[in-house]
Design a protein around this motif. Structure first.
Motif, PDB file in Angstrom:
ATOM      1  N   VAL A 158      36.390 -37.746 -25.284  1.00 10.24           N
ATOM      2  CA  VAL A 158      37.328 -38.398 -26.200  1.00 10.24           C
ATOM      3  C   VAL A 158      38.315 -39.254 -25.415  1.00 10.24           C
ATOM      4  N   ARG A 159      38.809 -38.725 -24.303  1.00 12.99           N
ATOM      5  CA  ARG A 159      39.748 -39.509 -23.489  1.00 12.99           C
ATOM      6  C   ARG A 159      39.090 -40.783 -22.974  1.00 12.99           C
ATOM      7  N   GLU A 160      37.824 -40.696 -22.575  1.00 12.17           N
ATOM      8  CA  GLU A 160      37.110 -41.884 -22.097  1.00 12.17           C
ATOM      9  C   GLU A 160      36.989 -42.931 -23.193  1.00 12.17           C
ATOM     10  N   GLU A 161      36.771 -42.500 -24.430  1.00 11.68           N
ATOM     11  CA  GLU A 161      36.683 -43.466 -25.524  1.00 11.68           C
ATOM     12  C   GLU A 161      37.999 -44.218 -25.709  1.00 11.68           C
ATOM     13  N   TYR A 162      39.092 -43.571 -25.374  1.00 14.51           N
ATOM     14  CA  TYR A 162      40.412 -44.190 -25.525  1.00 14.51           C
ATOM     15  C   TYR A 162      40.992 -44.572 -24.166  1.00 14.51           C
ATOM     16  N   HIS A 163      40.133 -45.033 -23.283  1.00 13.58           N
ATOM     17  CA  HIS A 163      40.555 -45.372 -21.923  1.00 13.58           C
ATOM     18  C   HIS A 163      41.616 -46.463 -21.900  1.00 13.58           C
ATOM     19  N   PHE A 164      41.665 -47.276 -22.940  1.00 13.30           N
ATOM     20  CA  PHE A 164      42.602 -48.404 -22.995  1.00 13.30           C
ATOM     21  C   PHE A 164      44.005 -47.976 -23.429  1.00 13.30           C
ATOM     22  N   VAL A 165      44.163 -46.723 -23.830  1.00 17.83           N
ATOM     23  CA  VAL A 165      45.464 -46.228 -24.285  1.00 17.83           C
ATOM     24  C   VAL A 165      46.204 -45.620 -23.094  1.00 17.83           C
ATOM     25  N   PRO A 166      47.444 -46.010 -22.847  1.00 15.51           N
ATOM     26  CA  PRO A 166      48.211 -45.402 -21.750  1.00 15.51           C
ATOM     27  C   PRO A 166      48.295 -43.886 -21.906  1.00 15.51           C
ATOM     28  N   ASN A 167      48.410 -43.212 -20.784  1.00 12.22           N
ATOM     29  CA  ASN A 167      48.314 -41.757 -20.792  1.00 12.22           C
ATOM     30  C   ASN A 167      49.358 -41.102 -21.694  1.00 12.22           C
ATOM     31  N   ASP A 168      50.602 -41.540 -21.607  1.00 12.51           N
ATOM     32  CA  ASP A 168      51.645 -40.919 -22.429  1.00 12.51           C
ATOM     33  C   ASP A 168      51.360 -41.100 -23.912  1.00 12.51           C
ATOM     34  N   ALA A 169      50.924 -42.288 -24.283  1.00 12.48           N
ATOM     35  CA  ALA A 169      50.630 -42.553 -25.691  1.00 12.48           C
ATOM     36  C   ALA A 169      49.422 -41.738 -26.152  1.00 12.48           C
ATOM     37  N   LEU A 205      42.209 -25.253 -29.604  1.00 17.26           N
ATOM     38  CA  LEU A 205      43.191 -26.260 -30.006  1.00 17.26           C
ATOM     39  C   LEU A 205      44.582 -25.910 -29.482  1.00 17.26           C
ATOM     40  N   THR A 206      44.937 -24.649 -29.587  1.00 16.11           N
ATOM     41  CA  THR A 206      46.255 -24.218 -29.119  1.00 16.11           C
ATOM     42  C   THR A 206      46.375 -24.382 -27.610  1.00 16.11           C
ATOM     43  N   ALA A 207      45.317 -24.030 -26.889  1.00 16.33           N
ATOM     44  CA  ALA A 207      45.343 -24.169 -25.431  1.00 16.33           C
ATOM     45  C   ALA A 207      45.445 -25.636 -25.026  1.00 16.33           C
ATOM     46  N   GLU A 208      44.709 -26.503 -25.713  1.00 19.18           N
ATOM     47  CA  GLU A 208      44.788 -27.930 -25.389  1.00 19.18           C
ATOM     48  C   GLU A 208      46.174 -28.479 -25.704  1.00 19.18           C
ATOM     49  N   LEU A 209      46.739 -28.065 -26.831  1.00 14.09           N
ATOM     50  CA  LEU A 209      48.073 -28.536 -27.195  1.00 14.09           C
ATOM     51  C   LEU A 209      49.108 -28.078 -26.170  1.00 14.09           C
ATOM     52  N   GLU A 210      48.995 -26.860 -25.703  1.00 14.56           N
ATOM     53  CA  GLU A 210      49.917 -26.372 -24.677  1.00 14.56           C
ATOM     54  C   GLU A 210      49.775 -27.178 -23.391  1.00 14.56           C
ATOM     55  N   MET A 211      48.545 -27.516 -23.028  1.00  9.97           N
ATOM     56  CA  MET A 211      48.314 -28.312 -21.828  1.00  9.97           C
ATOM     57  C   MET A 211      48.934 -29.704 -21.972  1.00  9.97           C
ATOM     58  N   LEU A 212      48.776 -30.293 -23.155  1.00 15.67           N
ATOM     59  CA  LEU A 212      49.342 -31.620 -23.383  1.00 15.67           C
ATOM     60  C   LEU A 212      50.865 -31.597 -23.400  1.00 15.67           C
ATOM     61  N   SER A 213      51.437 -30.436 -23.658  1.00 15.30           N
ATOM     62  CA  SER A 213      52.894 -30.318 -23.702  1.00 15.30           C
ATOM     63  C   SER A 213      53.510 -30.229 -22.314  1.00 15.30           C
ATOM     64  N   LEU A 214      52.684 -29.959 -21.303  1.00 16.74           N
ATOM     65  CA  LEU A 214      53.188 -29.883 -19.937  1.00 16.74           C
ATOM     66  C   LEU A 214      53.466 -31.281 -19.397  1.00 16.74           C
ATOM     67  N   PRO A 215      54.438 -31.425 -18.519  1.00 15.15           N
ATOM     68  CA  PRO A 215      54.605 -32.717 -17.838  1.00 15.15           C
ATOM     69  C   PRO A 215      53.328 -33.067 -17.087  1.00 15.15           C
ATOM     70  N   PRO A 216      52.958 -34.338 -17.034  1.00 10.19           N
ATOM     71  CA  PRO A 216      51.684 -34.729 -16.420  1.00 10.19           C
ATOM     72  C   PRO A 216      51.521 -34.265 -14.983  1.00 10.19           C
ATOM     73  N   ASP A 217      52.630 -34.070 -14.261  1.00  8.86           N
ATOM     74  CA  ASP A 217      52.514 -33.698 -12.851  1.00  8.86           C
ATOM     75  C   ASP A 217      52.473 -32.196 -12.641  1.00  8.86           C
ATOM     76  N   VAL A 218      52.481 -31.408 -13.735  1.00  9.03           N
ATOM     77  CA  VAL A 218      52.407 -29.958 -13.597  1.00  9.03           C
ATOM     78  C   VAL A 218      50.949 -29.541 -13.646  1.00  9.03           C
ATOM     79  N   PRO A 219      50.432 -28.870 -12.615  1.00  9.32           N
ATOM     80  CA  PRO A 219      49.025 -28.454 -12.648  1.00  9.32           C
ATOM     81  C   PRO A 219      48.768 -27.539 -13.830  1.00  9.32           C
ATOM     82  N   SER A 220      47.590 -27.687 -14.428  1.00  3.52           N
ATOM     83  CA  SER A 220      47.238 -26.835 -15.562  1.00  3.52           C
ATOM     84  C   SER A 220      46.153 -25.854 -15.162  1.00  3.52           C
TER      85      SER A 220
END
Length: 220
Positions: A158-169, A205-220
């Motif tokens: 899914v992320r690859e399909e939206y490769h044109f979208v900036p990471n934060d967005a 879904l909950t695990a993915e949402l928690e991962m997305l809630s972390l700052p990008p530089d925090v290892p998951s």
């Protein structure tokens, strides 16, 4: 990799069963058009592999459907138009069905039902008295109940399909979708989906949402 000949044969059987003894034109050109769409280069998750998985899940759930062949046709069309940078893919896919199926010999009533089911995949929230909608939506969402490695591959695609979208967005948009799904009273409406997929899907879904809630530089 999906076997295109097998998929083509599945479409032919489904269309012939759905349109009944009146028949119609050769189904192969319609199958080939759809298969071509599902193989477009912008796709990473919404590919023939996803189509095959949805059809396989419908086979598991078909006893709950009122008209399984109409549900299968809706699966063929539900992402037939897919451009990641557009928001009206389901509507355009439904309109494709409304154009193609009458030409292929389908009745007006069944064509309308296929289009209705395709539009239902916008929100995946079928009514309690909509068994065909429940089967299609459950089959489409079954990926959410995958084992960890398959779920990770799904989210990466899914992320690859939206490769044109900036990471934060992307992270913000993806998180909003996950919250929308988690806010549904039930992700899965068929008895099988509720018993076999619901708990695992909510965990993923909950695990993915928690991962997305972390700052990008925090290892998951």
């Amino acid at each position: 990799m999906a076997d295109l000949d097998v998929l083509r044969a599945r479409f032919v059987r489904t269309l012939e069963a759905a349109r009944g003894p009146a028949g119609g034109p050769d189904p192969d050109p319609y199958a080939d058009d759809l298969l071509g769409r599902w193989q477009e280069p912008q796709r990473r998750y919404h590919t023939v592999a996803h189509l095959t998985a949805v059809l396989d899940h419908i086979d598991v759930l078909e006893k709950y459907a009122h008209d399984p062949d109409v549900v299968r046709l809706a699966a063929w069309f539900h992402d037939a138009v897919y451009l990641p940078d557009r928001s009206e893919n389901e509507e355009r896919s439904a309109r494709l069905a409304e154009r193609a199926l009458p030409e292929a010999g389908m009745s007006a009533a069944k064509t309308a039902e296929v289009a209705r089911l395709v539009r239902l995949t916008v929100g995946h929230d079928p009514a309690d008295d909509d068994p065909d909608g429940q089967v299609l939506c459950d089959a489409d969402l079954a990926i959410l109940a995958s084992p960890p490695s398959a779920y990770a591959a799904y989210t990466a695609a899914v992320r690859e399909e939206y490769h044109f979208v900036p990471n934060d967005a992307f992270r913000a948009g993806r998180a909003a979708i996950l919250r929308q799904l988690l806010d549904l009273p039930r992700l899965f409406r068929t008895p099988y989906g509720a018993s076999e997929w619901e708990a695992t899907a909510r965990y993923n879904l909950t695990a993915e949402l928690e991962m997305l809630s972390l700052p990008p530089d925090v290892p998951s």
